[in-house]
Write a protein that holds these residues in place. Structure first.
Motif, PDB file in Angstrom:
ATOM      1  N   GLU A  88     -50.622 -15.031 -33.044  1.00  0.00           N
ATOM      2  CA  GLU A  88     -51.460 -16.393 -33.644  1.00  0.00           C
ATOM      3  C   GLU A  88     -50.838 -17.347 -32.753  1.00  0.00           C
ATOM      4  O   GLU A  88     -51.998 -18.194 -32.446  1.00  0.00           O
ATOM      5  CB  GLU A  88     -51.033 -16.510 -35.213  1.00  0.00           C
ATOM      6  N   GLN A  91     -52.111 -17.208 -29.440  1.00  0.00           N
ATOM      7  CA  GLN A  91     -53.670 -17.529 -29.343  1.00  0.00           C
ATOM      8  C   GLN A  91     -54.131 -18.535 -29.452  1.00  0.00           C
ATOM      9  O   GLN A  91     -55.098 -19.330 -28.952  1.00  0.00           O
ATOM     10  CB  GLN A  91     -54.367 -16.659 -30.346  1.00  0.00           C
ATOM     11  N   PRO A  95     -56.365 -18.685 -25.902  1.00  0.00           N
ATOM     12  CA  PRO A  95     -57.475 -18.015 -26.952  1.00  0.00           C
ATOM     13  C   PRO A  95     -57.784 -16.567 -26.783  1.00  0.00           C
ATOM     14  O   PRO A  95     -58.270 -15.853 -27.739  1.00  0.00           O
ATOM     15  CB  PRO A  95     -58.628 -19.019 -27.123  1.00  0.00           C
ATOM     16  N   THR A  98     -54.835 -11.271 -26.568  1.00  0.00           N
ATOM     17  CA  THR A  98     -54.871 -10.077 -27.587  1.00  0.00           C
ATOM     18  C   THR A  98     -53.571  -9.480 -28.269  1.00  0.00           C
ATOM     19  O   THR A  98     -52.486  -9.761 -27.270  1.00  0.00           O
ATOM     20  CB  THR A  98     -55.551  -8.665 -27.135  1.00  0.00           C
TER      21      THR A  98
END
Ligand SMILES: Nc1ncnc2c1ncn2[C@@H]1O[C@H](COP(=O)(O)O)[C@@H](OP(=O)(O)O)[C@H]1O
Ligand SMILES: [Mg+2]
Ligand SMILES: [Mg+2]
Ligand SMILES: [Mg+2]
Length: 322
Positions: A88, A91, A95, A98
């Motif tokens: 998280e 990301q 963005p 994975t």
């Protein structure tokens, strides 16, 4: 070599990694898990390594990267929550990340020493980070065993304008600068060349087991260095020497850790910042730190960083104490 592409990339990713560390501290606190050697590691250590490695992998895919962390620990089922938090956090900065990519990026830091390589410490001073004190995101470029570029982001480092957060940067032959973590204005930094030991400061780790305080104090007494040693976590100590806040940094191994060698990522960026600010860094025997042998400074014993002027006097005092 001017190392401009390396400098731009290094600054960008070190700032991104430092932001992640600050965000983790604010949103998730300073929880840690234990590594196999019992040392602590946090979501921020792993997340910052992923960001640094991703940037290096994309910009300089042929350069090996040697970083402190490794994603093997995260395979443990009980660390599922930690793994999710790391992903998280990464990301948030990238963005397109994975779960698989984040693990691969962390492990990109498992490279080996080569003619040219990068070494990084996503958080140096994890214990400082957990305590809410100093820590540093450290990145260095090494060529032919010599550090050519070093960047240190110190998010908790006090600034003259009463704010916090400093970046130290040095490129071989181009001097050393500091700049605000969230600004662009670079200011040249120089060591303080004073040589009167009564007015000088030594700096050491906050952690008493990371160096031998008894020997360090005995060295002070020999030199007539009377001030109480400053204490600071992480490579930020090199920044303090480079900007003249302190004059001597000794890292004398404790007898029980005599054979334990220093990690390259705990020193590389700091060495060039002190040297380019006019200081000197060697081991406790006066030998230059040898960054050509592997992840450890296997050819060296301890570390001594000074303003250069007093270096040989401090070395002589060290020899007398051994
Ligand atoms: N017994 C020991 N002797 C010397 N260094 C040690 C040590 N145990 C841990 N360290 C190193 O000291 C680093 C912190 O430096 P300092 O003591 O100057 O704050 C740690 O980096 P990490 O925090 O990145 O793990 C770790 O690599
Ligand atoms: Mg470290
Ligand atoms: Mg670390
Ligand atoms: Mg560590």
């Amino acid at each position: 070599m001017s190392y401009q592409p390396e400098k731009q990339l290094a600054l960008k990713i070190v700032k991104q990694a430092a932001k992640l560390c600050q965000r983790v501290q604010q949103t998730q606190g300073r929880k840690a898990v234990q590594k196999a050697d019992t040392s602590p590691v946090t979501v921020a250590d792993f997340g910052a390594q992923a960001i640094l490695c991703q940037g290096l992998m994309e910009a300089f895919p042929n350069d090996p990267v040697i970083g402190e962390e490794d994603a093997t620990l995260l395979q443990q089922p009980e660390l599922e929550g930690v793994r999710r938090q790391i992903i998280e956090q990464v990301q948030h900065s990238i963005p397109a990340a994975t779960p698989e990519k984040v693990i691969d990026w962390i492990n990109w830091g498992n490279g080996k020493v080569a003619q040219r390589y990068w070494t990084l410490d996503p958080i140096d001073g994890t214990k400082g980070f957990i305590r809410g004190d100093q820590y540093a995101v450290a990145l260095a470029l090494v060529e032919e065993g010599e550090v050519k570029l070093g960047v240190l982001a110190c998010p908790a480092f006090p600034r003259e304008d009463n704010g916090k957060g400093v970046i130290f940067l040095a490129i071989r032959g181009q001097g050393a600068v500091e700049m605000p973590l969230d600004g662009e204005t670079a200011q040249q930094i120089k060591v303080d060349p004073s040589s009167n030991f009564e007015q000088l400061y030594r700096i050491e780790s906050v952690e008493s087991v990371h160096s031998d305080r008894q020997v360090q104090t005995a060295i002070d007494q020999r030199l007539g260095l009377t001030s109480i040693a400053k204490q600071m976590d992480s490579l930020a100590k090199y920044g303090a020497i480079a900007r003249g806040d302190a004059h001597v940094y000794t890292r004398v191994p404790l007898p029980q850790f005599e054979g334990k060698k220093e990690n390259i990522w705990d020193h590389a960026a700091g060495v060039i910042i002190v040297e380019e600010a006019g200081g000197r860094v060697t081991d406790l025997d006066g030998k230059p730190l040898d960054f050509s042998v592997g992840a450890k400074l296997s050819n060296n014993r301890g570390v001594l960083a000074t303003n250069s002027v007093i270096h040989s006097q401090v070395l002589a005092a060290i020899q007398q104490e051994q």
